[in-house]
Design a protein around this motif. Structure first.
Motif: not given
Length: 562
Positions: A256-283
């Motif tokens: 969802n975010v990457l397509p808009k990033l490629l389109e606009e070349k800049i995005i803002r995310i506010s607020p950002f606290a706790n916006r990424l799951s702890f269950d994530a791939p090793p990378a």
């Protein structure tokens, strides 16, 4: 001579059985009436005859089970109608064990024995002796050696909350930007109504060191190029803002975010606290580890002040080999008010707490229908520990009055009264205001995040860290201490449900109290070295995402102050 009757059974005549004596026949007794003790039949009342008739019918029809509830209710109504409610006994309410604050009474009872007990003077040097049975861990965060591909655009995040919530936002932003091959703009910090700190990123963290350490993994810039901002009239509020749900997966950002990033070349995310799951791939976890444990270093002024206080604490604990205890105490007025717990301050405390709740959370605690149960909150282990309770716990765990303690805290509520017993039990207790002069702290004094950063560093390098209430401060310290000390947090994290019951036991003796405190201490030791589960935070549990097992167990050596 008895008459014969015919019974149409097998076609044969058989004699009838002899008649029962007159006195045994209910039917005849019913006809002749009841005999009195003198042998004369007594006349029954009308009520008795009706009652007997009903009972006979019920028994004969086997309907007593259908009418039993009705009869019972009728009897109870009849009985209650004859009793005056004025004489019904009142059953006194007895509070559940642990639901009332009585720690001050426990202290008064045990005070003499606490002062005379010097049997555990070596507690601080033996506390973690069983910590490394499973072997130690070491840092194994790798950095990239490849050149970064062309960026997909700029990500600008706004971090909200206090120091450590901002820390989490920064690390998550690094992980998202690296995963999406984006350029991260140095995060912007919100001015919070509670923390009220206008500090910028570079005033809290070493910005140049941060950019350099992550240079091979994530592009980071301080400002956005003019040719991009020109499209938005140099106003960030015109940039498309993603409203992302808490704990979103990294896949959501890719889809969802990457397509808009490629389109606009800049995005803002506010607020950002706790916006990424702890269950994530090793990378993703690798980038989080790299940001939190290696790239984020406090700014030189904060680091210099913190190093000075660490050295002064070690000087004051020379009798224990330079080892000291740090305690994160959450007993500020706003914390006590928010908890809705009741202590021993009476009407004065109630007025203070009501006023503090109205100032900080206008109307939140007075909504119609809201029920607040302080006893239930205490039983559930949600009440902040008082300074007295911390002192009782530590003395019970074997730390004597010669133990040096660093107290990390804001302004303690009613400090003169609540701090007195803690200072009585631990006269070597220090705070940053006691260790440093007013002139030394002047440049940090009005900035809550900078003051918290000093506390964080002094706690990080203590032999024992005691957390009393939870929150982001101990959440990050637990992991950072595990990272520094071979995988073990060296942290006392008490079970406050158990403590509530123990502190409410008026009959407890000193030996029993010590035994239970030592059990809590041992439990904290056994939980000090834990592996991360999928839903756990890598900022609290760096093993195994950020650390690997050592080939051999070596004595853990404190790293340099970071």
């Amino acid at each position: 001579m008895h008459a014969k009757i015919r019974i149409p059974s097998s076609g044969h005549n058989s004699p009838s059985p002899p008649q029962s004596p007159l006195s045994r026949s209910p039917r005849l007794r019913r006809k002749q009436g009841r005999f009195t003790p003198s042998g004369q039949p007594g006349a029954r009342t009308f009520a008795q005859r009706v009652a007997w008739l009903i009972l006979s019918v019920l028994l004969r029809r086997q309907g007593v089970f259908l009418f039993a509830p009705l009869l019972y209710i009728s009897g109870m109504l009849f009985y209650m109608g004859t009793v005056s409610f004025d004489v019904v006994p009142v059953i006194p309410h007895r509070a559940a064990p642990g639901s009332v604050y009585r720690s001050n009474q426990i202290y008064e009872k045990l005070k003499a024995e606490i002062q005379s007990d010097n049997s555990s003077a070596d507690a601080i040097s033996t506390i973690w002796k069983h910590s490394y049975k499973g072997g130690e861990w070491k840092s194994c965060i790798s950095t990239s050696s490849e050149d970064l591909p062309e960026s997909n655009g700029y990500i600008y995040i706004e971090a909200n909350g206090g120091l450590n919530q901002q820390r989490g936002s920064i690390c998550n932003a690094v992980a998202v930007a690296g995963y999406l091959n984006a350029t991260l703009v140095i995060p912007h910090f919100h001015f919070h109504s509670i923390w009220r700190d206008p500090s910028k990123f570079g005033e809290i963290f070493d910005q140049d060191y941060f950019i350099k350490t992550l240079g091979n993994d994530v592009r980071i810039v301080d400002t956005i190029p003019e040719y991009i901002m020109e499209r938005f009239d140099f106003n960030m509020s015109n940039v498309f803002n993603f409203r992302i749900k808490a704990w979103s997966s990294i896949q959501y950002y890719k889809d969802n975010v990457l397509p808009k990033l490629l389109e606009e070349k800049i995005i803002r995310i506010s607020p950002f606290a706790n916006r990424l799951s702890f269950d994530a791939p090793p990378a993703v976890q690798r980038l989080r580890c790299l940001a939190n444990y290696q790239a984020l270093r406090f700014s030189p002024p904060i680091l210099s002040m913190a190093e000075t206080l660490v050295a002064r604490m070690r000087e004051r604990s020379l009798s224990n080999g330079g080892k000291y205890i740090s305690v994160h105490l959450r007993f500020e007025e706003d914390m006590v008010a928010f908890s809705c717990c009741v202590y021993d301050g009476g009407e004065s405390e109630k007025r203070d707490m009501d006023a503090a709740r109205e100032r900080g959370w206008k109307g939140k605690f007075t909504k119609p229908g809201r029920v607040i149960s302080p006893g239930a909150i205490r039983l559930n282990g949600k009440c902040p520990l008082t300074p007295l309770e911390v002192g009782l716990m530590l003395r019970g765990m074997g730390f004597d009055k010669n133990t040096a303690i660093y107290l990390a805290s804001g302004k303690i509520y009613d400090s003169e009264r609540y701090m007195a017993p803690l200072l009585e039990m631990f006269p070597l207790l220090q705070t940053k205001e006691m260790l440093a002069s007013a002139e030394e702290l002047d440049s940090f004094q009005n900035f809550s995040s900078r003051m918290a950063a000093i506390d964080y560093t002094v706690c990080l390098h203590s032999e024992v860290f005691v957390t009393t209430q939870g929150g982001n401060f101990p959440h990050f310290l637990l992991g950072h201490r595990r990272f520094l000390y071979g995988g073990h947090s060296r942290t006392i994290k008490p079970d406050k449900r158990k403590l509530a019951v123990i502190f409410d036991n008026a009959n407890i003796g000193w030996r029993s109290f010590k035994r239970q405190m030592l059990s809590i201490r041992a439990h904290s030791d056994s939980k000090g070295m834990q592996l991360k589960r999928p839903s756990d935070s890598p900022y609290s549990f760096p093993c195994p995402d950020c650390m690997c097992r050592s080939n051999k167990t070596e004595e853990s050596k404190p790293a340099s102050v970071t």
